[in-house]
Design a protein around this motif. Structure first.
Motif, PDB file in Angstrom:
ATOM      1  N   UNK A 175       1.041  -1.320   0.158  1.00 35.50           N
ATOM      2  CA  UNK A 175       0.197   0.051  -0.037  1.00 35.50           C
ATOM      3  C   UNK A 175       0.964   1.299  -0.130  1.00 35.50           C
ATOM      4  N   UNK A 176       2.120   1.018   0.792  1.00 34.51           N
ATOM      5  CA  UNK A 176       2.890   2.560   0.584  1.00 34.51           C
ATOM      6  C   UNK A 176       3.432   2.806  -0.778  1.00 34.51           C
ATOM      7  N   UNK A 177       3.902   1.744  -1.648  1.00 31.61           N
ATOM      8  CA  UNK A 177       4.226   2.146  -2.820  1.00 31.61           C
ATOM      9  C   UNK A 177       3.101   2.378  -3.818  1.00 31.61           C
ATOM     10  N   UNK A 178       1.945   1.661  -3.461  1.00 31.04           N
ATOM     11  CA  UNK A 178       0.816   2.058  -4.264  1.00 31.04           C
ATOM     12  C   UNK A 178       0.163   3.583  -4.189  1.00 31.04           C
ATOM     13  N   UNK A 179       0.165   3.786  -2.754  1.00 33.11           N
ATOM     14  CA  UNK A 179      -0.136   5.396  -2.567  1.00 33.11           C
ATOM     15  C   UNK A 179       0.977   6.077  -3.002  1.00 33.11           C
ATOM     16  N   UNK A 180       2.197   5.883  -2.920  1.00 34.10           N
ATOM     17  CA  UNK A 180       3.208   6.852  -3.564  1.00 34.10           C
ATOM     18  C   UNK A 180       2.872   6.925  -4.790  1.00 34.10           C
ATOM     19  N   UNK A 181       2.809   5.954  -5.882  1.00 38.85           N
ATOM     20  CA  UNK A 181       2.436   5.873  -7.165  1.00 38.85           C
ATOM     21  C   UNK A 181       0.971   6.914  -7.631  1.00 38.85           C
ATOM     22  N   UNK A 182      -0.104   6.703  -6.594  1.00 44.95           N
ATOM     23  CA  UNK A 182      -1.199   7.399  -6.896  1.00 44.95           C
ATOM     24  C   UNK A 182      -0.922   8.937  -6.644  1.00 44.95           C
ATOM     25  N   UNK A 183      -0.014   9.108  -5.637  1.00 43.65           N
ATOM     26  CA  UNK A 183       0.234  10.448  -5.362  1.00 43.65           C
ATOM     27  C   UNK A 183       1.081  11.316  -6.436  1.00 43.65           C
ATOM     28  N   UNK A 184       2.047  10.504  -7.252  1.00 43.13           N
ATOM     29  CA  UNK A 184       2.714  10.766  -8.265  1.00 43.13           C
ATOM     30  C   UNK A 184       1.795  11.020  -9.514  1.00 43.13           C
ATOM     31  N   UNK A 185       0.788  10.124  -9.733  1.00 42.96           N
ATOM     32  CA  UNK A 185      -0.147  10.570 -10.592  1.00 42.96           C
ATOM     33  C   UNK A 185      -1.083  11.567 -10.534  1.00 42.96           C
ATOM     34  N   UNK A 186      -1.357  11.880  -9.154  1.00 37.62           N
ATOM     35  CA  UNK A 186      -2.099  13.114  -9.121  1.00 37.62           C
ATOM     36  C   UNK A 186      -1.337  14.421  -9.094  1.00 37.62           C
ATOM     37  N   UNK A 187       0.116  14.204  -9.047  1.00 38.41           N
ATOM     38  CA  UNK A 187       0.781  15.271  -9.186  1.00 38.41           C
ATOM     39  C   UNK A 187       0.986  15.653 -10.784  1.00 38.41           C
ATOM     40  N   UNK A 188       1.085  14.403 -11.609  1.00 38.82           N
ATOM     41  CA  UNK A 188       1.173  14.934 -12.889  1.00 38.82           C
ATOM     42  C   UNK A 188      -0.149  15.434 -13.550  1.00 38.82           C
ATOM     43  N   UNK A 189      -1.488  15.118 -12.867  1.00 38.56           N
ATOM     44  CA  UNK A 189      -2.618  15.444 -13.395  1.00 38.56           C
ATOM     45  C   UNK A 189      -2.676  17.008 -13.143  1.00 38.56           C
TER      46      UNK A 189
END
Lengths: 378, 378, 378
Positions: free
Chosen positions: B245-259
């Motif tokens: 979940x830590x890695x998944x959440x970090x990936x989601x956060x990066x995606x949000x940053x990109x958007x």
């Protein structure tokens, strides 16, 4: 046979207790909460009662519940500036009357709990106005804002004092509403304490020390030494212990200001000290039974209040607002919510009295417990 | 006759249960909550116990409750920067000792619940200081601020974790207090992620992907890849599910940053990801029993945390402040307050353990229920 | 014998009550809460039910619970701008569907309580976007933000309405996230109402008066007079008393704006009035039984909302944000928390209906009490 002995002993202990109580009452005629006055004025005219409620309200700002202290403080305000005195009087009356009209709890009203927020709002509106003294239009927003303060009794559910939350909210709303260049109610923007001064002269030690009693006066927004000392006297009249904590807290606040290198003005005028003073007074003796642990907690709270005040002043200063007493109000509320072994010293809001009285009632109560145990042993 | 059958069956089921429990315990010696350690050190020296409490506190930042994870993380911090490692150690000790002194609940102290806020405050004070490493004066505010964190256990009344609220409050107060040009404790203003860059080069995909593990490291304010991976390893040691979940959440956060087209720096350094990681970890398995529904909720919370973080960073960036982990803390608290059918998956705060343990205890408990029903049928 | 008399009398009083109830029901077929519709559609297709829930959600923004009002308002929105109408429809559907999927309380969903926040978010995202109408990419954040609003039912514990808190939070987060120069979702910064205009022309009285009905339309972010009047009609259809308070509140808000010398635009467009209108409607008849005391309280709340709105707009305007309906939401929540004699007029959240219905049920209930007492006397 032993039954008679017991009753005699009981009677003796009772008479001893009643004697000591009578002596204590005699001492506390003019100091402490002056509850006997309430019975005395109960049947009198409304105007007289309103005056006593108002004077209690005036004293409540410094957490005291004593009409004589209130009268002293009001005198200090009129001494410092008659216009400010008038605004304060108007504020406390508008607020108390509103509470009476909308039917707030009569005990709270009689204790001045609905007056002090209105008074503070009125004083601060006068201080921040840049239209000068005797600008009569100001009385309109002063009355309205003070009346709004009369509406509020909020935090009962959580056994917390409403404290100066209403004042802090209303004054911030008013200052935000008018802005800095309002055509009707102009005011100067507030300079945050962290702002650097162009020519950084050395600090004058005497001025810094003079700032400590001024910090007590700043609770009522006065910057003169005489009235500040009179206000300090009013605190001592209510409770010497509270007075000691006020000076201590103000000194702690000044120390915090020094450690963060705030503007010299802020130290000299006592603005650095007043949040520390409020935080120290609230914890040291008033809401907690006095002991060396609560004394340490009071000093810690004074530091926390003072640093929070610098932080909030810097934050709100970016939009030209003052931090008022947000810092002390928030940190004290936090302390009251504290769990752990310190919570045992907490006095329930309904039973808060003058610090000396708190200690006395606790020791009496403990003495009573011991007596009871002894008589059971017989 | 049937009574004997029942006891035999009961005994058999008990022995089966005890066997499976023993195997599970064997597996969980070094992973999970390591509760057996508490019994082992109970009679030992105070210093040893304090060390274990501190290491648990270090791990608590990433919601883990395992002293080995804490030791790994501390090693990672010393690896990334010895100065930061020292500050972190000091912070967790100051905070835990304060809690011991003022008499907080000993179970909470032993679980490291009074250490992690102090550690985070100490780390962040080091990161934002622009006075460079080994600026010894910084230890004074670090100790004071960490000790203040030790005071707080607040949200018990509402069955919510105190979480990193104290850390977030104290660090913001400290940064506001010092301002950007303080003579004693200088710091650089924080650049909000929404600020446009003058020469907008194309994004480098590898760097963005590298930002995902860095997002896990950013929870401890480290920007190096090695220590970040070690911290990730510490999470996996405590609970593999939490690590995912830590890695998944970090990936989601990066995606949000990109958007939202945030600054490239923010993506590369992992700052975009760490709030998402925290939000995802808290919901996915820790405070809710793991299932596909809570897994979806965890991803939703990661998105919400990440977007809130961008919003808060932009807001606080206007006064030169960082958003710290306000976003994840607030959204997670919101999720815990959520009513509806998801509230059924909620684990009461007192019973929160490693996600695997949560699932296990739930299934064991359900198995126990079924067994009981069967034995009642006999 | 007397038993029969009693039953006859009881029956007569019952038949009288049932007759008057039937007449009332006949009158209230299309006005009021239209509860009979719920039974009628209970067995129908999901799409039809969703449409009714959505229309109730549309009307809930102005505190009405009537699908016909919702239909009128939606028509007004499509009339003002088809793009805004589309966004609003999408918002209310996304939000309601999310609530259905995560399994929120079905009664709340059917009452439209999970739709109105999503709708407002969608409308405001459209209004603040500077990418022009029919910018299809906007639908993505609109759906996500509206869906997030569907998650929230928070304040049940304190017997408070969730109100428009979710909308206010989500829209502020979205606007902060995107900033003013976002490449994907651009928007113009919001000008605070306190900003001075370069050439200060005299106020046009007709325009100011025109701003009063526009203030009602501004609740849905429409600035055209026709749709605003249609929305006002929708309120009157639900409850004439609420309609009167809406206009009154908007007038009070305009008066407050005049007294603080806000920008002329703010007065002309109705932006000064809509918080006053919301505050006045909420207190005058909806959450409190209507009487002259609550009527005065409603006017006081309208003033408080309007002044708070100016204050918050000035504050949030410094970072380019709008104040949305924060002011009305906060002051109304404060009023609902008010203790004192006014708390006696408070209607529990679960029993809030149209103001006329509230009065009726109170008087019926009191009549019932009297009847009961009489029949006991027999």
């Amino acid at each position: 046979m032993w039954i008679e002995t017991k009753t005699e002993e009981e009677e003796a202990s009772r008479s001893r207790a009643s004697f000591s109580r009578r002596v204590l009452n005699g001492l506390m005629l003019c100091t402490g909460d002056m509850e006997h006055l309430d019975k005395y004025i109960q049947e009198k005219w409304f105007v007289l009662r309103l005056a006593v409620w108002g004077l209690r309200g005036v004293a409540r700002v410094i957490l005291a519940n004593n009409p004589l202290s209130g009268a002293l403080i009001l005198a200090a305000l009129y001494w410092a500036s008659p216009w400010q005195g008038l605004l304060g009087t108007l504020g406390v009356l508008a607020s108390t009357l509103t509470a009476v009209v909308i039917g707030q709890d009569s005990g709270d009203v009689a204790g001045g709990l609905h007056g002090f927020n209105g008074m503070l709002v009125a004083l601060l509106m006068g201080v921040f106005s840049s239209a000068g003294d005797w600008y009569w239009w100001l009385l309109l927003p002063v009355c309205l804002a003070s009346a709004t303060c009369g509406l509020t009794t909020l935090l009962d559910h959580w056994d917390l004092p409403a404290a100066v939350f209403p004042f802090n909210i209303i004054i911030v709303l008013y200052l935000l509403c008018t802005g800095t260049n309002n055509p009707y109610f102009p005011r100067d923007p507030v300079v945050p304490p962290g702002a650097v001064e162009p020519n950084d002269t050395a600090l004058i030690a005497v001025e810094v020390i003079r700032g400590i009693p001024l910090g007590v006066g700043q609770i009522y927004a006065t910057e003169a030494l005489g009235p500040s000392l009179l206000i300090l006297g009013a605190i001592v009249l209510y409770s010497p212990l509270l007075g000691v904590h006020a000076v201590l807290g103000s000194a702690v606040g000044t120390l915090a200001g020094l450690s963060m290198a705030v503007r010299h003005d802020s130290l000299y005028s006592g603005l650095s000290g007043f949040n520390g003073a409020l935080g120290c007074m609230a914890v040291g003796g008033l809401f907690f039974t006095f002991s060396w642990r609560t004394h340490l907690l009071a000093i810690a709270n004074a530091f926390l209040s003072a640093y929070s005040d610098i932080a909030l002043s810097n934050l709100l200063g970016t939009v030209g607002l003052p931090a008022c007493s947000w810092a002390a109000t928030l940190t004290t509320t936090l302390m009251l919510l504290l769990t752990g072994s310190l919570a045992g010293y907490r006095i329930p809001i309904g039973q808060v009295k003058a610090p000396e009285c708190n200690m006395c009632s606790r020791s009496q109560w403990e003495a009573g417990n011991t007596e009871e145990r002894e008589s059971t042993d017989v």
